[in-house]
Design an enzyme around this catalytic site. Structure first.
Site, PDB file in Angstrom:
ATOM      1  N   ASP A 122       0.857  -1.189   0.000  1.00 29.96           N
ATOM      2  CA  ASP A 122       0.000   0.000   0.000  1.00 29.96           C
ATOM      3  C   ASP A 122       0.890   1.234   0.000  1.00 29.96           C
ATOM      4  O   ASP A 122       1.974   1.228   0.594  1.00 29.96           O
ATOM      5  CB  ASP A 122      -0.905   0.018   1.230  1.00 29.96           C
ATOM      6  CG  ASP A 122      -2.037  -0.994   1.151  1.00 29.96           C
ATOM      7  OD1 ASP A 122      -2.443  -1.365   0.039  1.00 29.96           O
ATOM      8  OD2 ASP A 122      -2.528  -1.399   2.220  1.00 29.96           O
ATOM      9  N   ASP A 139      -7.070  -1.751  -4.283  1.00 27.75           N
ATOM     10  CA  ASP A 139      -8.115  -1.389  -3.325  1.00 27.75           C
ATOM     11  C   ASP A 139      -9.088  -0.385  -3.947  1.00 27.75           C
ATOM     12  O   ASP A 139     -10.306  -0.486  -3.771  1.00 27.75           O
ATOM     13  CB  ASP A 139      -7.517  -0.767  -2.062  1.00 27.75           C
ATOM     14  CG  ASP A 139      -6.638  -1.717  -1.274  1.00 27.75           C
ATOM     15  OD1 ASP A 139      -6.838  -2.942  -1.363  1.00 27.75           O
ATOM     16  OD2 ASP A 139      -5.746  -1.225  -0.566  1.00 27.75           O
TER      17      ASP A 139
END
Length: 170
Positions: A122, A139
């Site tokens: 991330d 995501d």
């Protein structure tokens, strides 16, 4: 005609999925191998957006973190992607196909990370806007895909309502 051929909307869904996977993996590769970011490192971009490298052992936005669920989450993501891919075979509308493609691509983009490194990379950090989670393209694809499925549901219900559906009695 071959015994099994895919319709255009199915190809659209699969093409969107492939594009989401490629974009997700390319951006993660840039963070890891071009920018050579170290875990926890932040590159300030603007007052509202930074690149912050984290590894997420949970699901989207860090929920259910803790590494021990790696293979369960991988299996679940593969099942979700498989169900969405099967559903794409019957996609009735463009928006629906795009939504499914985004969910498939997002799920598989994160599965690749889980299999390769045991966690999801991330790096998109909008904490300057008060958004507390750090996330990635996969995501985002999943979230946008779910939102588009909901939108498609509302739009398709609206299209199927008969005009002047109130009963008229004489």
């Amino acid at each position: 005609m071959p015994p099994f051929s895919l319709k255009k909307l199915t190809w659209l869904a699969y093409g969107v999925a492939l594009a989401a996977i490629v974009l997700d993996q390319l951006t993660k590769w840039i963070v890891l191998h071009v920018l050579n970011m170290q875990l926890g490192q932040t590159i300030e971009i603007s007052p509202i957006f930074d690149l912050t490298f984290t590894l997420n052992t949970g699901v989207s936005f860090g929920m259910f973190s803790g590494g021990e669920a790696r293979w369960v989450l991988t299996g679940f993501s593969l099942i979700v992607a498989g169900v969405m891919a099967w559903w794409a075979l019957r996609a009735p509308r463009r928006l629906f196909a795009v939504a499914l493609g985004l969910i498939i691509g997002g799920a598989l983009g994160n599965v690749i990370d889980r299999i390769q490194i045991g966690a999801v990379v991330d790096f998109l950090d909008f904490s300057g806007l008060g958004f507390p989670w750090i996330f990635n393209i996969a995501d985002s694809a999943i979230s946008v895909g779910v939102g588009l499925l909901i939108l498609d549901s509302f739009l398709s219900e609206r299209r199927t309502e008969p005009v002047g559906s109130e009963a008229q009695t004489e």
